[in-house]
Design an enzyme around this catalytic site. Structure first.
Site, PDB file in Angstrom:
ATOM      1  N   SER A 148      -0.296  10.162  10.769  1.00 20.36           N
ATOM      2  CA  SER A 148      -1.160   9.439   9.836  1.00 20.36           C
ATOM      3  C   SER A 148      -0.554   9.462   8.429  1.00 20.36           C
ATOM      4  CB  SER A 148      -2.568  10.034   9.875  1.00 20.36           C
ATOM      5  OG  SER A 148      -3.486   9.243   9.175  1.00 20.36           O
ATOM      6  N   ASP A 358       0.083   2.748 -13.924  1.00 24.57           N
ATOM      7  CA  ASP A 358       1.512   3.076 -14.025  1.00 24.57           C
ATOM      8  C   ASP A 358       1.964   4.061 -12.962  1.00 24.57           C
ATOM      9  OD1 ASP A 358       0.074   5.173 -15.078  1.00 24.57           O
ATOM     10  OD2 ASP A 358       1.473   5.583 -16.710  1.00 24.57           O
ATOM     11  N   HIS A 411      -5.873   6.861  17.145  1.00 26.61           N
ATOM     12  CA  HIS A 411      -5.138   7.375  15.996  1.00 26.61           C
ATOM     13  C   HIS A 411      -4.754   8.845  16.150  1.00 26.61           C
ATOM     14  CE1 HIS A 411      -3.888   7.312  11.804  1.00 26.61           C
ATOM     15  NE2 HIS A 411      -4.590   8.415  11.584  1.00 26.61           N
TER      16      HIS A 411
END
Length: 432
Positions: A148, A358, A411
């Site tokens: 993951s 940023d 998953h």
């Protein structure tokens, strides 16, 4: 500092070392990094190659060997396995509402938390790798296995320090190299909706039950055992359970405990409320909530609570729409920082992180296009958490990456079935 203990056929050696909070300022503030090296009993004297496990998350500690995922016993056949508590988690210096309270204001806390993404985790791992080789061993690269979010970290590793990696394996964790968080969550909302449909098709009686629970919560002030209020929108976040084999069916067995007869009619049971509380609280992993969108942030655009904004494009998740209730997935919303006591003190810092524009890049597309490290990845066809198409585009971009596309696993495939690890290891060794 090291400590050794033994149990159930394993020899575990604990390591701690100091690492820079900001790797651009190696002489500045430091934090503690913890890792546990595990080897099969009787083989501790052998020169076995090391395998670094990069945990899913963000904000989750490495798993503990007393309750290992299916992959660990398989890995120990041929490796020393290193379980590193990523910075801010487990026995590494924690980052939570108590430790972050030492900062003078939310701005300072947010600046601190900005150093807890994959780029810092990878640089920690490189310091750990060299630390483990400090006792006269050869400073050699290791195999890395990322599940993951840990797979995201693998690609960051191959971008920043590929010389530290001999082989790389990824399970359900190939991210887009360029997508903004809005692209990630738009794709995710559609997948979560599909998993809702699958769930209620398997358990058709649960639709009526989920609708009744939501109606009860809308009409009553219900408190969980800790005293926290359970709102409809927080109840909807149980949808995070839909993406894993180990929890998909568990949701049904939680919902079936919902109602008991009370003095004034049906009430939600303590058994149900305790189960919900355990599933929806971020008390054990607050960084997951604080940094969930930041793991996708690169370049000049803030995430700006992407999951919250893009949800408006999917009205099926609006509990007030009058339609059947739909559960949300792993998304984190600004209101989490109003309703979860573990997150309330972090609210201002979380808003500042959501507004930050940023963020440095996490991946080097040019370096990945020229990758020389053998790398393989399990791409789960129906993965609720990581978009298949994003993964396949990344697989096509990374030189030499071999994807294994399978619909046989959810998953958490590598945790529940050792065959996933065995297949990846055989692939990366060139045996299949």
């Amino acid at each position: 500092m090291t400590a050794v203990h033994r149990h159930t056929g394993l020899v575990c050696t604990d390591h701690t070392l100091e690492v820079p909070l900001d790797h651009a300022r190696p002489d500045g503030e430091t934090i503690t990094l913890f890792a546990r090296e595990v080897v099969a009993a009787g083989r501790e004297g052998e020169d076995l190659p090391r395998l670094l496990w990069l945990q899913g998350g963000p904000g989750h500690r490495a798993e503990r060997p007393h309750a290992p995922g299916a992959w660990l016993r398989a890995a120990l056949r041929d490796h020393r396995v290193v379980l590193m508590d990523q910075r801010g988690t487990g026995r590494s210096t924690p980052a939570d509402r108590r430790t972050l309270a030492v900062h003078p204001d939310a701005g300072a806390a947010a600046a601190h938390l900005a150093h807890f993404r994959a780029d810092s985790i990878v640089r920690d791992a490189e310091l750990l790798r060299r630390h483990l080789a400090a006792d006269g061993e050869e400073d050699r690269p290791w195999t890395v296995l990322g599940q993951s979010f840990g797979g995201f970290c693998v690609l960051t590793y191959l971008s920043l320090a590929p010389e530290g990696v001999e082989k790389a394996m990824i399970a359900g964790g190939l991210p887009s190299l360029t997508a903004h968080a809005d692209d990630v969550y738009r794709a995710a909302w559609a997948r979560v909706l599909d998993h809702n449909e699958r769930y209620f098709a398997r358990y058709p009686g649960d639709q009526r039950l989920a609708d009744a629970i939501a109606a009860h919560l809308a009409e009553h002030e219900v408190r969980m055992p800790t005293g926290e209020r359970l709102t409809v929108r927080r109840f909807q976040t149980l949808g995070m359970l839909l993406g894993a084999t180990a929890t998909f069916d568990g949701l049904h067995y939680l919902l079936e405990t919902a109602f008991v007869p009370g003095r004034r009619g049906p009430e939600l049971s303590d058994t149900f409320l305790r189960g919900v509380e355990s599933a929806v609280s971020f008390a054990e992993h607050p960084l997951y909530a604080v940094l969930h969108e930041a793991i996708y942030a690169q370049g000049g655009r803030p995430t700006a609570w992407s999951a919250h904004r893009t949800r408006e494009e999917f009205p099926a998740f609006d509990a007030s729409s009058g339609g059947p209730l739909r559960l949300t997935g792993e998304m984190v919303f600004p209101w989490h920082f109003e309703e979860d006591p573990a997150l309330v003190p972090l609210r201002e810092a979380a808003h500042l992180l959501a507004e930050r524009a940023d963020w440095p890049p996490l991946y080097d597309p040019d370096r990945l296009a020229d990758n020389r490290v053998p790398v393989v990845a399990a791409v789960y066809h129906d993965d609720m958490y990581v978009d298949r198409e994003h993964s396949l585009r990344t697989a096509a971009h990374v030189r030499g990456l071999r994807p294994w596309i399978t619909n046989a696993h959810a998953h958490d495939g590598i945790r529940v079935d050792a065959a996933v690890f065995d297949r990846l290891l055989a692939m990366v060794r060139g045996e299949v």
